[in-house]
Design an enzyme around this catalytic site. Structure first.
Site, PDB file in Angstrom:
ATOM      1  N   ASP A 217     -15.580-146.590 -54.478  1.00  0.00           N
ATOM      2  CA  ASP A 217     -14.898-146.454 -55.750  1.00  0.00           C
ATOM      3  C   ASP A 217     -13.575-147.202 -55.612  1.00  0.00           C
ATOM      4  O   ASP A 217     -13.118-147.486 -54.495  1.00  0.00           O
ATOM      5  CB  ASP A 217     -14.679-144.994 -56.109  1.00  0.00           C
TER       6      ASP A 217
ATOM      7  N   GLU B  81      -9.933-136.336 -72.995  1.00  0.00           N
ATOM      8  CA  GLU B  81     -10.729-136.133 -71.780  1.00  0.00           C
ATOM      9  C   GLU B  81     -11.227-137.474 -71.266  1.00  0.00           C
ATOM     10  O   GLU B  81     -11.616-138.348 -72.044  1.00  0.00           O
ATOM     11  CB  GLU B  81     -11.909-135.184 -72.033  1.00  0.00           C
TER      12      GLU B  81
END
Length: 875
Positions: A274, A622
């Site tokens: 990542d 979110e």
């Protein structure tokens, strides 16, 4: 040769053969020869690279190797629900959680197929446009996100396929097959399963969090989808996660990376970290002293690519210090080049059918039609008391209210591309009804407040040095330094660019900055509020005084400042902005804060024939590692799953009108709506529905589409239903282990028609290790045509720890009114197995309850023949 005729034939054949085009043998290097095997070509290429060149190829932004004719390539690209962040216009499908709600693997397959075609067209066009090597134009996509959505507070759960391992695995595999194609030699595009593994928030802790779960939970919940995509789905790539697992960063985990991924599952594709996860080894996890040690350890654990700009540069020093050998570096570099060769990047266009994909596929009619179809399929009808829905198209007046009614950001979700047209709920409803119905719109509230900024157009009051408008200066760096690339007057400040899109002249949206200057002349004495909204960093000064500062990365951040004005006086406004990465946007708006009086609003709407409130939450609240200054939200996650209280309060006022009230909820996660579930007659969950969300919503509300979406997550009733967010144990989590009463259960979804089940057929018993055939008849017993999602659940009568029930099959079918269809499933030994405390799977002997129907089994569903049940005995 005695026969002269035979001799003549032979001579002709030889002559003909000699006239054929000779095989091309003038390649400078073996790796350039497309007739050679990919393995031979990769071995040849890597053998010609220096250590420094090899290491450079292990960064996501791999530079060109000009001496060998190898072009630059950036591995970083996204295709979560359509090609994301590209500078070109693309088709945007519903957010991943919405696609999961379709329970339709074929739809997922086609969506991925279409997205891969658009990605190919973008890649081809990028080369033609001289953009080769730029981010977000490549063919290696870091999708799908198959993490288990174990807790609804996780802001990135919207990117997943929900809380169930089986549903996630089947949808993820369909996506991979659609994206990667079926060519025996070439990949259409390269998928990447992420984030491996045991990763699902909290977002603010993801760089430091160390997860420990039981072997049971690891193999029962967190790994099945990854195993399915790696072993049977043949996914090209895997992305390892930020967090640590049992004391080791995931990208350097003995268990996850070495023992399971490479040894047990025999994964031979590439692994990427990542982004900046290797930096976390020494900066945040503190498991390694420096980049040299971290990078060596990550590569030895099989992490081939560093999405980052720093850590893997330490590999050169690591080889020199003996921490890793160059031969170990070669393994990773070969994996990376194997993917690029499989994508046909070094072969003639004529040999690679995907390389011939025309730009005309971008937003083509079949793609746009499928985006609408999936938006329709994704909508879940949660409640429809007294058949309030569908609404009549002949109503005289309809009120459309709420923060999501006309919000394009919510429609598009996150990790999204930009389509040519976005249809919000308001637009869809207006288009559906035409001029015969009056549609009244008010935003009424923000997501969390009853006071909102009502904008007014003040651009006529902007001028500088006698010229109308705003002076805009653009710089090709993030520091606003040097001479501007362009300095010009613009009407106002309202910009949005995808990364790589042209900003001005030849300057692209890559790490640039801008300064906007104007004088605002007040037309009255009083207070005006200026609001700045930007994606990345900005600061706002008035008359040389800094009034707003969001200079650190500020994803979709909006801040406001109240200015006391004097009529006729001018105020110098300056906004400085920079782009850090991804999408770029900067806006300046002005208006007045006004508090909405809910009762007065309700009184104004008493003459409406129906009221549609479009609320919920949004990617503005979110998402991934966000800064959000709102009650109930933190860092991209939620601190409460309750619908923000202001929305409940306004719906209470709207209900008092006595008019039909419909709550259309947009969300990427489960929201607790206890009052609404009890009191609002009709509730529709529309997720973040993509470019055609508004059309699909209108189709459902007014009966042109019969909804059949199903919840891929449990909708709990209250915060106290949930264990602590950072507890990764599955105890009392998801429908498989939750012992309480959910508000709306996993698999729930209503229709405008009715379906009944009978004739469930299974063998009375089966020997362990054998397949089980399951058949059930489903009948559309209602008055309308519609889709049904047939769900197959297993419950083991076992003393061992196991789920309350588990989904092991599903099929979405279309049935005309009165029509019946027999649906068949095959359960294999793996489906019938349970995981032991030691993490190993086994098929226990004993009784298994098999349920087939339109939802999970409960007494109401059984008595109404919504499901059928039988017991199987495993011998």
């Amino acid at each position: 040769m005695k026969n002269p005729l035979n001799l003549l034939i032979v001579l002709i054949l030889v002559a003909t053969a000699s006239c054929k085009s000779p095989k091309k043998t003038d390649y400078t290097y073996v790796f350039q020869d497309p007739e050679k095997s990919i393995e031979v070509r990769v071995d040849d290429l890597v053998s010609k690279l220096t250590l420094e060149e090899k290491v450079a190829q292990m960064l996501n932004a791999a530079p060109a190797i000009e001496r060998l004719g190898i072009p630059a390539y950036d591995w970083w690209n996204e295709v979560l629900h359509g090609v994301a962040r590209t500078p070109y216009k693309v088709t945007v499908f519903p957010q991943a959680i919405g696609m999961a709600a379709t329970f339709d693997t074929l739809s997922l397959f086609h969506m991925a197929d279409y997205s891969a075609l658009e990605g190919r067209a973008i890649y081809n066009k990028a080369i033609a446009d001289g953009k080769e090597g730029q981010r977000y134009v490549g063919l290696t996509y870091w999708t799908p996100n198959i993490n288990i959505f174990r807790d609804p507070r996780w802001g990135r759960g919207q990117e997943t396929y929900g809380e169930d391992p089986y549903l996630t695995a089947m949808l993820g595999k369909a996506f991979v097959h659609g994206l990667q194609g079926d060519d025996p030699k070439y990949l259409k595009a390269a998928a990447c399963a992420k984030h491996y593994a045991v990763h699902s928030g909290p977002e603010p802790l993801r760089h430091v969090f160390d997860v420990t779960v039981s072997k049971y939970d690891l193999w029962d919940t967190y790994l099945p989808a990854f195993e399915e995509l790696v072993v049977r789905g043949k996914v090209a790539g895997v992305m390892c996660a930020y967090n640590a697992y049992q004391g080791q960063p995931c990208c350097g985990s003995d268990l996850l990376m070495t023992d399971i991924l490479r040894n047990q599952w025999k994964f031979d594709g590439y692994v990427t970290s990542d982004c900046w996860a290797i930096d976390d080894f020494y900066k945040n996890h503190k498991t390694h002293p420096d980049a040299v040690s971290a990078s060596a350890d990550a590569v030895m654990h099989g992490t081939d690519l560093d999405c980052g700009e720093e850590a893997y540069k330490g590999l050169v020093q690591a080889v020199k210090e003996g921490k890793i050998t160059e031969k170990q570096i070669d393994v990773s570099v070969k994996r990376l080049f194997t993917i690029r060769f499989k994508l046909g990047m070094f072969d003639p266009v004529s040999m690679v059918k995907y390389a011939q994909t025309p730009v005309s596929v971008l937003e083509s009619e079949p793609h746009r039609a499928h985006a609408l179809k999936m938006a329709q399929q994704s909508i879940v009808l949660l409640k429809n008391q007294n058949n309030v829905l569908p609404l009549s198209k002949k109503l005289k007046k309809i009120a459309v209210l709420g923060p999501n009614a006309d919000n394009e950001i919510s429609v598009l979700g996150n990790y999204n591309g930009t389509p040519s047209e976005v249809v919000t709920a308001l637009k869809g409803i207006k288009s559906k009804l035409g001029s015969g119905t009056e549609v009244v719109y008010e935003r009424a509230t923000t997501f969390t407040k009853d006071t909102l900024l009502v904008y007014r157009d003040v651009t006529a009051q902007y001028s500088l040095d006698g010229k109308k408008g705003v002076k805009a200066e653009y710089f090709s760096n993030k520091e606003l330094s040097g001479t501007p690339v362009v300095s010009r007057m613009e009407q106002d400040i309202n910009h949005s660019w995808q990364e790589g899109e042209t900003v001005v002249n030849q300057m692209k949206a890559y790490s640039f900055s801008a300064r906007y200057t104007t004088d605002y002349k007040a037309t009255e004495t009083g207070i005006i509020t200026f609001e700045v909204e930007g994606d990345d960093g900005y600061r706002f000064t008035i008359d040389g005084k800094e009034v707003l500062n969001a200079w650190t990365r500020n994803r979709w951040g909006a801040k406001s400042f109240k200015l006391q004005t004097e009529k006729g006086k001018s105020y110098r406004l300056v906004i400085e902005y920079y782009q850090d990465g991804g999408k770029a946007s900067i806006k300046l708006r002005a208006g007045d804060f006004k508090k909405t009086n809910f009762q007065q609003l309700a009184n104004r709407l008493k003459d409406a024939d129906a009221i549609i409130y479009v609320g919920g939450i949004s990617p503005q609240l979110e998402g991934e590692e966000m800064k959000v200054n709102e009650v109930g939200f933190d860092g991209g996650d939620r601190t409460s799953i309750l619908l923000p209280g202001v929305q409940t309060e306004i719906m209470k006022a709207l209900q008092s009108t006595g008019k039909p009230l419909v709550f259309v909820m947009m969300t990427g996660s489960a929201i607790a709506t206890p009052w609404e579930a009890e009191n609002v007659p009709a509730i529709v969950n529309a997720w973040y529905g993509g470019q055609s969300a508004g059309t699909a919503i209108a189709d459902v509300l007014f009966g042109d589409y019969n909804p059949a979406g199903r919840l891929p997550v449990t909708f709990y009733g209250k915060d106290s239903d949930l264990p602590p967010f950072n507890d990764y144990s599955m105890t009392n989590r998801t429908y498989r282990y939750f012992t309480g009463k959910p508000l709306f259960e996993f698999g729930h979804g209503l229709s405008y028609t009715n379906f009944t089940y009978d004739q469930l057929s299974i063998p009375a018993n089966v020997k362990s290790g054998n397949n089980v055939s399951v058949k059930v008849r489903v009948t559309n017993s209602g008055s309308r045509d519609g889709d049904e999602v047939v769900q197959l659940y297993l419950s083991h009568d076992s003393k061992d720890k196991t789920a309350l029930r588990s989904l092991k099959g599903f099929k979405r079918v279309s049935l005309k009114k009165g029509e019946s269809q027999v649906i068949s499933f095959t359960l294999n030994p793996q489906d019938l197995a349970i995981v032991g405390e030691d993490g190993t799977a086994r098929q226990p002997k004993g009784k298994v309850l098999i349920t087939a129907g339109g939802s999970q089994p409960n007494q109401s569903a059984i008595s109404q023949k919504k499901v059928a049940q039988k017991v199987l005995t495993v011998l």
